[in-house]
Design an enzyme around this catalytic site. Structure first.
Site, PDB file in Angstrom:
ATOM      1  N   ASN A  41      13.108 -45.260 -13.863  1.00  0.00           N
ATOM      2  CA  ASN A  41      12.064 -46.289 -13.900  1.00  0.00           C
ATOM      3  C   ASN A  41      11.900 -46.718 -15.358  1.00  0.00           C
ATOM      4  OD1 ASN A  41       9.770 -47.837 -13.821  1.00  0.00           O
ATOM      5  ND2 ASN A  41       8.383 -46.181 -13.192  1.00  0.00           N
ATOM      6  N   GLU A  80       0.616 -45.900 -12.717  1.00  0.00           N
ATOM      7  CA  GLU A  80       0.253 -46.878 -13.751  1.00  0.00           C
ATOM      8  C   GLU A  80      -0.243 -48.168 -13.113  1.00  0.00           C
ATOM      9  OE1 GLU A  80       3.939 -46.672 -15.896  1.00  0.00           O
ATOM     10  OE2 GLU A  80       3.399 -44.663 -16.589  1.00  0.00           O
ATOM     11  N   GLU A 132       4.428 -37.592  -8.298  1.00  0.00           N
ATOM     12  CA  GLU A 132       4.289 -37.753  -9.742  1.00  0.00           C
ATOM     13  C   GLU A 132       2.879 -37.350 -10.165  1.00  0.00           C
ATOM     14  OE1 GLU A 132       7.404 -40.650 -11.510  1.00  0.00           O
ATOM     15  OE2 GLU A 132       5.572 -41.742 -11.099  1.00  0.00           O
ATOM     16  N   SER A 161       7.754 -36.335 -16.905  1.00  0.00           N
ATOM     17  CA  SER A 161       8.370 -35.617 -18.029  1.00  0.00           C
ATOM     18  C   SER A 161       9.645 -34.864 -17.640  1.00  0.00           C
ATOM     19  CB  SER A 161       7.352 -34.667 -18.695  1.00  0.00           C
ATOM     20  OG  SER A 161       6.288 -35.413 -19.249  1.00  0.00           O
TER      21      SER A 161
HETATM   22  P1  13P Z   1       8.044 -39.908 -17.724  1.00  0.00           P
HETATM   23  O1  13P Z   1       9.384 -39.385 -17.271  1.00  0.00           O
HETATM   24  O2  13P Z   1       8.111 -40.707 -18.993  1.00  0.00           O
HETATM   25  O3  13P Z   1       7.023 -38.821 -17.760  1.00  0.00           O
HETATM   26  O4  13P Z   1       7.553 -40.968 -16.613  1.00  0.00           O
HETATM   27  C1  13P Z   1       7.593 -40.585 -15.292  1.00  0.00           C
HETATM   28  C2  13P Z   1       7.320 -41.772 -14.459  1.00  0.00           C
HETATM   29  O5  13P Z   1       6.222 -42.312 -14.470  1.00  0.00           O
HETATM   30  C3  13P Z   1       8.424 -42.296 -13.631  1.00  0.00           C
HETATM   31  O6  13P Z   1       7.971 -43.221 -12.719  1.00  0.00           O
END
Ligand code: 13P
Length: 260
Positions: free
Chosen positions: A9, A99, A169, A215
């Site tokens: 992503n 988000e 997530e 992460s």
């Molecule tokens: P990170 O891998 O930067 O923590 O982001 C995860 C994410 O939101 C993938 O959709």
């Protein structure tokens, strides 16, 4: 057997020109296509076309989008529809990312409409769910996941549900460098599979891929994929460099021998 799915992503990163250069480099660095791992890149809308061209016609890497609107066309300024994404070669669409929920007010009823629209047009939705740190700390993780699943998937037939991939997530793990432990991810994935089993059927739950996101790095991907509850990863920061995304893809390719 559920094959492993690795999704990058890109969020709001890379112009169309940067994206094309990135994908050309990525193709050179990637392991040979494997029967046990599926790779997806989800660039911003503006880079979908240049990524599609850079990937080429017979690429083993699939194209995904990061969101879409549920109507096919009309007076919806700024929105992009499922037919538009299909026409650009998208196979997947990420829906309900935290988000979008936190920054753009996305709610479960609109996520549900988007899932239906995506399925209607042959796009595979990747539904993101996950708890906040406060929710984890007060012990309500399972309730939050259950509610998000029910709200987003209610009314879907079992067969439709089988077309949905779930991404667990945890919000506290996104972009923080603090990944969930394998045990925490596995526990959440078990909860998700249990809820799917109760709402659809055990067979559908068994077929559904559940990804972990938050992460994920080249260092921790192997330990996350050790459990057969974790069917892949949704990757943010670590998908933006060719080297780290290619390393994650390589490790994932080796994680599940065929037939296991
Ligand atoms: P990170 O891998 O930067 O923590 O982001 C995860 C994410 O939101 C993938 O959709």
């Amino acid at each position: 057997m559920r094959s492993v799915l690795i999704v990058g992503n890109w969020k709001m990163n890379k112009t169309a020109s940067e994206a094309a250069i990135f994908v050309r480099e990525l193709k050179e660095r990637l392991p040979l296509p494997s029967a046990t791992v599926e790779l997806v890149v989800a660039p911003p809308f503006t880079a979908l076309e240049s990524v599609r061209i850079a990937l080429g016609a017979s690429s083993p890497i699939q194209l995904g989008a990061q969101d879409m609107f549920w109507e096919d066309h009309g007076a919806y300024t700024g929105e992009v529809s499922a037919p538009m994404l299909k026409d650009l070669g998208c196979r997947y669409v990420i829906l309900g990312h935290s988000e979008r929920r936190a920054l753009f007010g996305e709610q479960s009823d609109s996520i549900q409409k988007k899932i239906r629209a995506a399925l209607k047009h042959g796009l595979r939705p990747i539904l993101c769910i996950g708890e906040s740190l406060a929710q984890r700390d007060n012990g309500s993780t399972d309730d939050v996941l259950t509610q998000q699943l029910h709200e987003s998937l209610s009314g879907l037939t079992g067969e439709a549900m089988a077309g949905v991939t779930i991404a667990y997530e945890p919000i506290w793990a996104i972009g923080t460098g603090k990944s969930a432990t394998t045990e925490q991810a596995v526990a959440a994935h078990r909860t998700i599979r249990r809820v799917l089993g109760a709402t659809a059927s055990p067979a559908i739950a068994d077929r559904t891929r559940i990804l972990y996101g938050g992460s994920v790095t080249p260092q921790n991907i192997e330990s996350l994929l050790v459990s057969d509850q974790v069917d892949g990863a949704l990757i943010g920061g670590a998908c933006l460099q060719v080297e780290s995304f290619a390393t994650i893809a390589t490790v994932a390719s080796a994680a599940r021998p065929i037939g296991v």
